[in-house]
Design a protein around this motif. Sequence first.
Motif, PDB file in Angstrom:
ATOM      1  N   TRP A 197     -20.287  15.616  12.653  1.00  0.00           N
ATOM      2  CA  TRP A 197     -19.406  14.958  11.687  1.00  0.00           C
ATOM      3  C   TRP A 197     -20.046  13.645  11.260  1.00  0.00           C
ATOM      4  N   SER A 198     -19.957  13.357   9.970  1.00  0.00           N
ATOM      5  CA  SER A 198     -20.455  12.068   9.490  1.00  0.00           C
ATOM      6  C   SER A 198     -19.410  10.996   9.747  1.00  0.00           C
ATOM      7  N   ASP A 199     -19.829   9.745   9.622  1.00  0.00           N
ATOM      8  CA  ASP A 199     -18.858   8.661   9.642  1.00  0.00           C
ATOM      9  C   ASP A 199     -18.004   8.736   8.389  1.00  0.00           C
ATOM     10  N   ILE A 200     -16.805   8.171   8.459  1.00  0.00           N
ATOM     11  CA  ILE A 200     -15.940   8.150   7.279  1.00  0.00           C
ATOM     12  C   ILE A 200     -16.532   7.185   6.246  1.00  0.00           C
ATOM     13  N   TYR A 201     -16.595   7.631   5.003  1.00  0.00           N
ATOM     14  CA  TYR A 201     -17.141   6.796   3.925  1.00  0.00           C
ATOM     15  C   TYR A 201     -16.251   6.958   2.701  1.00  0.00           C
ATOM     16  N   LEU A 202     -16.442   6.073   1.742  1.00  0.00           N
ATOM     17  CA  LEU A 202     -15.682   6.124   0.507  1.00  0.00           C
ATOM     18  C   LEU A 202     -16.476   6.914  -0.521  1.00  0.00           C
ATOM     19  N   ALA A 203     -15.884   8.021  -1.007  1.00  0.00           N
ATOM     20  CA  ALA A 203     -16.564   8.824  -2.017  1.00  0.00           C
ATOM     21  C   ALA A 203     -16.783   7.987  -3.273  1.00  0.00           C
ATOM     22  N   PHE A 204     -18.039   8.015  -3.828  1.00  0.00           N
ATOM     23  CA  PHE A 204     -18.375   7.105  -4.921  1.00  0.00           C
ATOM     24  C   PHE A 204     -17.615   7.437  -6.199  1.00  0.00           C
ATOM     25  N   SER A 205     -17.141   8.706  -6.351  1.00  0.00           N
ATOM     26  CA  SER A 205     -16.436   9.069  -7.580  1.00  0.00           C
ATOM     27  C   SER A 205     -14.939   8.805  -7.501  1.00  0.00           C
ATOM     28  N   THR A 206     -14.334   8.952  -6.306  1.00  0.00           N
ATOM     29  CA  THR A 206     -12.882   8.798  -6.157  1.00  0.00           C
ATOM     30  C   THR A 206     -12.489   7.613  -5.303  1.00  0.00           C
ATOM     31  N   LEU A 207     -13.430   7.062  -4.526  1.00  0.00           N
ATOM     32  CA  LEU A 207     -13.166   5.987  -3.564  1.00  0.00           C
ATOM     33  C   LEU A 207     -12.155   6.414  -2.501  1.00  0.00           C
ATOM     34  N   PRO A 241     -11.273   7.821   1.173  1.00  0.00           N
ATOM     35  CA  PRO A 241     -11.951   7.972   2.481  1.00  0.00           C
ATOM     36  C   PRO A 241     -12.300   9.441   2.699  1.00  0.00           C
ATOM     37  N   THR A 242     -13.563   9.679   2.947  1.00  0.00           N
ATOM     38  CA  THR A 242     -14.070  11.048   3.027  1.00  0.00           C
ATOM     39  C   THR A 242     -14.880  11.219   4.299  1.00  0.00           C
ATOM     40  N   ILE A 243     -14.862  12.442   4.837  1.00  0.00           N
ATOM     41  CA  ILE A 243     -15.656  12.768   6.019  1.00  0.00           C
ATOM     42  C   ILE A 243     -16.326  14.109   5.773  1.00  0.00           C
ATOM     43  N   THR A 244     -17.526  14.256   6.292  1.00  0.00           N
ATOM     44  CA  THR A 244     -18.313  15.456   6.045  1.00  0.00           C
ATOM     45  C   THR A 244     -18.645  16.137   7.361  1.00  0.00           C
ATOM     46  N   ALA A 245     -18.424  17.463   7.393  1.00  0.00           N
ATOM     47  CA  ALA A 245     -18.883  18.297   8.498  1.00  0.00           C
ATOM     48  C   ALA A 245     -20.152  19.001   8.053  1.00  0.00           C
ATOM     49  N   SER A 246     -21.216  18.894   8.851  1.00  0.00           N
ATOM     50  CA  SER A 246     -22.500  19.485   8.458  1.00  0.00           C
ATOM     51  C   SER A 246     -23.032  20.376   9.567  1.00  0.00           C
ATOM     52  N   PHE A 247     -23.925  21.324   9.156  1.00  0.00           N
ATOM     53  CA  PHE A 247     -24.444  22.318  10.092  1.00  0.00           C
ATOM     54  C   PHE A 247     -25.886  22.645   9.697  1.00  0.00           C
ATOM     55  N   PRO A 248     -26.862  22.554  10.625  1.00  0.00           N
ATOM     56  CA  PRO A 248     -28.258  22.818  10.282  1.00  0.00           C
ATOM     57  C   PRO A 248     -28.517  24.325  10.182  1.00  0.00           C
TER      58      PRO A 248
END
Length: 722
Positions: free
Chosen positions: A189-199, A201-208
């Motif tokens: 999981w990424s850290d929570i960040y502000l999406a640049f288009s909507t501002l 709070p967003t979080i991303t789940a990623s998988f290699p």
Amino acid sequence: MIGKATRKSSGQFRLRTTLVVPFVLQIITAVGLVGWIVYRSAQQSVNEVASQLRTELTSRITERLETYVSLPKAINRLNATALAQGDIDVSNPRGHYHFWQQLQLYETLSFVYCGDEQSGFLGARRLSEQDRTEIVLQFSNADTNFIRQGFVLDDRGNRTVPRGRFDKPFDPRVRPWYQAAKTAGGEAWSDIYLAFSTLFPTITASFPVYDPASNALIGVCGTDLFLPQELSMFLRNLKIGQTGTAFIMERSGRLVATSSEEAMVVGEGEASERLLATASPNATIRTTAEQLNRHFRQLNDIQSVQQLDFNLNRERQYVQVFPFQDGNLDWLVVLTIPESDFMGQIHAGRRNALWLSLGALAAAIAIGIFTSRWVAKPIQRVSQASDKLAQGELNQQVEPGLITEIDTLASSFNSMAKQLEESFAALRQSEATNRAIVTAIPDLMIRAKGDGTYLDIVGSDRLRGVHGVRRFNPGNTVQESLPPDLAELRMHYIQKALATGELQVYEQRLTMDGQAQDEEVRILVLGDNEILIMVRDITDRKQAEEALRIAEENYRSIFENALEGIFQSTPDGRYINVNPALAKIYGYDSPGEMLESVTDIGKQLYVDPEKRAEFRALLAAQDTVKDFEYRCYCKDGSIIWTQVDARAVKDNSGQILYYEGIVQDITERKRREDELKRQLEELRIEIDQNKREKEVAMLTESTYFQEVQQEMADMNLDEFWS
């Protein structure tokens, strides 16, 4: 006798007073105790209800969070599989239909995408403008100079008009979500960040994604979640008491989602930042966060469910905080419920209970006084009648009352004298009948104490004489004519019965006037140190058992020593019992070995199975079979001839229970019969040969044959044939 005095003693009370005073005291005590308990337990009830509500809400939020975070990870695995298998191609955009379909199915997803090691990017995101929601395809690769291109996807997932302008090259490999999955080598999981288009709070789940052959990194697939869009909406719709508040924050103290309408982001553009819970414009969230910081040295110390209370605006607040973790995701979920959500109903209930209790008290006192007068009067009449009845005046009549029980009691008193007389007469008759029955019993019954003192003796006069107790005076110890060893044995079982409380049964043999008599003795505990001894003459039974034993031994001897084979078998073909002779006929070492080895007579013993069917059919038709011959197999596989005489044993309903019979080995007899037949056949052939030789001799010696022979000798054959 009891007189008719009406003067009361100093320690007695009137029935009316006895009914009213305790009843009123009980009501007053009960009302006061209930009020005190309600008052004292109100706060405890609030604590319990608050704790239960917080626990229930905690479970619901935990379930929602687990569902919320599991969906992106499942989507990533599906997309990673498609990317590894070539169904999704990032550098040569292909396979965006997977992303479009996933956004169509799951409204909580905002952006689904994959990036590869060649800096390519392919994804689809959900954009909402006013009352319209669109799914936009975005991709970048070497052909676009790594500048993202956007196209609106129609309701079939096909590209339509361009959407969005991007001026700068985009390299997914340097993005935090890509680096997090690459570093972890698995889900991250990424850290929570502000999406640049909507501002938002967003979080991303990623998988290699790795190459199945070389295990080299191909790329990373990710899924974005807009936290306010789902979590905050869920918390707002969650009923938290009447005015309760719920919020989620990171261990750093920054807000993730809240049940309030206040914003969680301050500032504009690149200056935007997420609020700390202690800086929230919502007073409840802000004060609760401050209390948590005071109560715990640091928020990282919260590793399990914690409950605490604090006052806000002179009102008690109930707080529960619990951690939620999923991989590197580590949040705190906080519930705050004011005491007023519970105490309003409790205070109203307590007031209502108080007024109802006071009203019930007044009504109970009035009803108690009236009821006591109403009940006491007919009871007084019954009391006077019972007093006269106790003095022997049986002819008493009590007026019926309105109360059913008292009316029944009055009727009972009215018929008491007659019933008593009839009861006494019936009791005397019953006692005489019971004694006659006991006397008719062929057993001797002795009621005695544990030390051997006889209390009563009834039963067989003959056994009384045998035991020397024909004359009996109750309460006197009786010296029986039992031998010392039998007397000692009886005392042993008496003590055992008293110790265990269980029925004791044993047998003994007496010899009286040269005659042996067998007896069965039963000792039963009747009460405290009191027993019942029952003696029964079982001489005839013992003699019958002995005769049966001898008969069984004789039968067993015949069965074991018989020269013929004897058997019992079931209709379905299994031996029940065989004797040694039968086992020897079939080549077995013992009957036990044969019983164990032969489990299907028709298949294992009969050479010709149809003979077994014929045997059973004969027994079913005529119950007996005589001189039935058949071939059978021995243990070693050899074949012998046997002859059986058998019968079918049936029950009362005519059903066959088993077969029993005698088997003889007739192999030698069969061999002799076959040899005799062969000799007879040879003799017949020899007789026929001699007969033919005699006939030939008579023919050759006849005159006619001599003449023919002479003519043939004189004949010239050459002339004959020419």
